[in-house]
Design an enzyme around this catalytic site. Structure first.
Site, short mmCIF file in Angstrom:
data_model
loop_
_atom_site.label_atom_id
_atom_site.label_comp_id
_atom_site.label_asym_id
_atom_site.label_seq_id
_atom_site.Cartn_x
_atom_site.Cartn_y
_atom_site.Cartn_z
N ARG A 200 -8.06 5.25 9.00
CA ARG A 200 -7.19 4.06 7.92
C ARG A 200 -8.68 3.26 8.27
O ARG A 200 -8.41 2.64 9.09
CB ARG A 200 -6.09 3.67 8.01
CG ARG A 200 -6.04 2.67 6.72
CD ARG A 200 -5.10 1.93 7.13
NE ARG A 200 -4.22 1.30 6.20
CZ ARG A 200 -3.49 0.45 6.13
NH1 ARG A 200 -2.43 0.33 6.58
NH2 ARG A 200 -3.03 -0.52 4.34
N GLU B 124 0.84 6.21 3.51
CA GLU B 124 -0.30 6.17 3.39
C GLU B 124 -0.89 7.54 4.51
O GLU B 124 -1.93 8.20 5.13
CB GLU B 124 0.05 5.02 3.99
CG GLU B 124 -0.44 4.20 3.17
CD GLU B 124 -0.27 2.28 3.06
OE1 GLU B 124 0.26 2.03 4.22
OE2 GLU B 124 -1.50 1.22 3.04
N ARG C 148 0.66 -14.99 3.47
CA ARG C 148 -1.01 -14.85 2.65
C ARG C 148 0.20 -16.31 1.15
O ARG C 148 1.03 -15.44 0.68
CB ARG C 148 -1.02 -13.61 2.16
CG ARG C 148 -2.21 -13.09 3.28
CD ARG C 148 -2.07 -11.36 3.26
NE ARG C 148 -2.51 -10.96 4.37
CZ ARG C 148 -2.07 -9.43 4.25
NH1 ARG C 148 -2.50 -8.79 2.56
NH2 ARG C 148 -1.62 -8.46 4.78
N HIS D 78 -4.92 -1.39 0.17
CA HIS D 78 -3.26 -0.94 -0.24
C HIS D 78 -4.54 0.52 -1.75
O HIS D 78 -2.53 1.56 -2.11
CB HIS D 78 -2.34 -1.35 -0.78
CG HIS D 78 -2.08 -2.43 -0.26
ND1 HIS D 78 -1.43 -3.57 -0.97
CD2 HIS D 78 -1.86 -2.74 1.45
CE1 HIS D 78 -1.21 -3.99 -0.02
NE2 HIS D 78 -1.13 -3.66 1.76
N ASN E 21 -4.07 3.80 12.85
CA ASN E 21 -4.96 2.50 12.39
C ASN E 21 -4.16 1.94 13.20
O ASN E 21 -3.56 1.49 13.36
CB ASN E 21 -3.58 3.48 11.22
CG ASN E 21 -3.34 1.50 10.40
OD1 ASN E 21 -4.92 0.62 10.45
ND2 ASN E 21 -2.74 1.75 9.70
#
Ligand code: ADP
Length: 403
Positions: free
Chosen positions: A95, A389, A245, A184, A7
């Protein structure tokens, strides 16, 4: 087969080596501050002499090639390595943030796929270029090992048009591909499947809402095994109020702030991504643990940030219950979802009792386990499930490479 899961971020790289048959993690860790002074690798072997140790090596890593080289050296190191040679890596799973509309599921990487990922850089300028670097470096270092790309957007490609179209001139969609993509996806897919498995119900029979609450946070409505709506949008700044965010805001605010603050659109965008959300509301705190502590001490700013965060989650779940005309299961996952027991209790009691949701306080307090936290007579089953993940990427990689 051992799958090396990568990742790759712009200055960091998270990795795991997973035995994809037994689903056992052999080693994991991360490289930090790649290309910046003070870079280091954290390496945690899970077998061999040093199993369970956390090995930290400070060493200059001018670029991602050095970083991946160092990871590979750790994996085969005589003292703390977990494999005898790099030949034992059967495949690499990457990823990748954005696959656009074309890359709607995981794929074996070839020249054409590389081109398609490159084309998506425009849609994810902060993430896809870094993901591509990871792919290219692994290809250079291990040219014969098959590689698979697993996209954060792919799971959401099943959304109906009514959920992914914005109320903009339609040609912005056809000309520029401006639409809701959602992110996601790997987590939402893993967690919704796992919920069905734990409940011993067919995945295709359930209406599930997954609340992935980490620094980045998103909610996904999964109906009959397919994502039908999700809170992140064209980019991951949309949807819920997150760590830094802003989530959904009135687009007119950008123009207004440009004028009031004498800043460029680019500068305002940076503020919306990096200085807003919980951080902005609390006056500088971003870690949920600090916010929670502040709330316990009655700190006004923390209470305010927490209130906004919970309201966002609660109302979005309400919207998705409407989108699916009902909900069977609600799952909390990721750092905050898995650990925020008080938050889960407060949301369930303050906002969801109208849905007939009842929480078992004792079960809700259990952390670190996949668990049903609602009572047997609750009308909706509420669960906490640890996301994974990397495991999902390893599974997808092995499935495609074996074909
Ligand atoms: P991301 O992958 O988006 O960076 P994570 O899923 O790792 O996010 O979640 C990070 C958040 O989870 C942080 O706000 C952190 O405070 C929170 N978190 C992690 N562990 C705990 C814990 N034990 N108790 C409370 N919050 C936690």
């Amino acid at each position: 087969m051992n799958v090396f899961v990568v990742n790759c971020g712009s200055s960091s790289l998270k990795y795991q080596l997973i035995d994809a048959q037994s689903e056992v993690v052999l080693a994991k860790g991360l490289c930090e501050r790649i290309g910046i002074e003070g870079s280091q690798i954290v390496y945690k072997p899970a077998r061999g002499k040093r199993s369970g140790d956390k090995i930290v090596i400070q060493s200059p890593m001018p670029d991602h090639t050095n970083a991946i080289r160092m990871v590979l050296e750790c994996l085969v190191n005589e003292d703390y390595g977990v494999i005898g040679s790099l030949e034992e890596i059967g495949a690499i799973g990457h990823r990748v943030a954005h696959g656009g509309e074309k890359l709607a599921s995981s794929v074996v990487i070839d020249d054409e796929v590389l081109k398609d990922i490159e084309e998506c850089c425009e849609l994810a300028p902060l993430h896809n270029p870094a993901n591509l670097i990871g792919i290219n470096v692994c290809h250079d270092l291990m040219p014969h090992v098959p590689m698979v790309a697993v996209f954060d957007t792919a799971f959401h490609q099943t959304m109906p048009e009514k959920a992914y179209l914005y109320g903009l001139p339609y040609r912005y969609y056809t000309d520029y591909k401006i639409r809701r993509y959602g992110f996601h996806g790997t987590s939402h897919s893993y967690v919704s499947k796992k919920a069905a498995q734990i409940l011993d119900k067919p995945y295709e029979s359930l209406k599930t809402i997954v609340c992935h609450l980490g620094n980045g946070a998103s909610i996904c409505a999964v109906k009959n095994g397919k994502s039908v709506d999700t809170s992140m949008g064209f980019t991951p700044v949309a949807g819920l109020v997150m760590g830094t965010r802003c989530g959904d805001i009135d687009p007119a605010i950008v123009d207004y702030l440009v004028e009031k603050e004498h800043k460029t659109v680019h500068e305002i965008n940076t503020i919306l991504n990096k200085e807003s959300g919980i951080y902005g509301l609390s006056g500088g705190l971003v870690d949920f643990r600090d916010i929670r502590k502040g709330c316990q001490e009655g700190d006004e700013k923390c209470l305010r940030a927490m209130d906004v965060f919970m309201y966002n989650i609660a109302t979005r779940v309400g919207a998705y219950a409407a989108a699916m005309n009902g909900v069977d299961v609600i799952v909390f996952t990721a750092g905050i979802g898995e650990n925020g027991d008080q938050m889960r209790k407060d949301i369930c009691e303050q906002y969801w009792s109208y849905m007939g949701i009842k929480i078992d306080d004792e079960k809700n307090r259990l952390s670190g386990e996949d668990v049903v936290i609602s009572t047997p007579d609750s009308k909706v089953t509420v669960m906490v499930i640890g996301t994974n993940e990397e495991l999902m990427i390893a599974r997808e990689t092995m499935a495609l490479v074996k074909e």
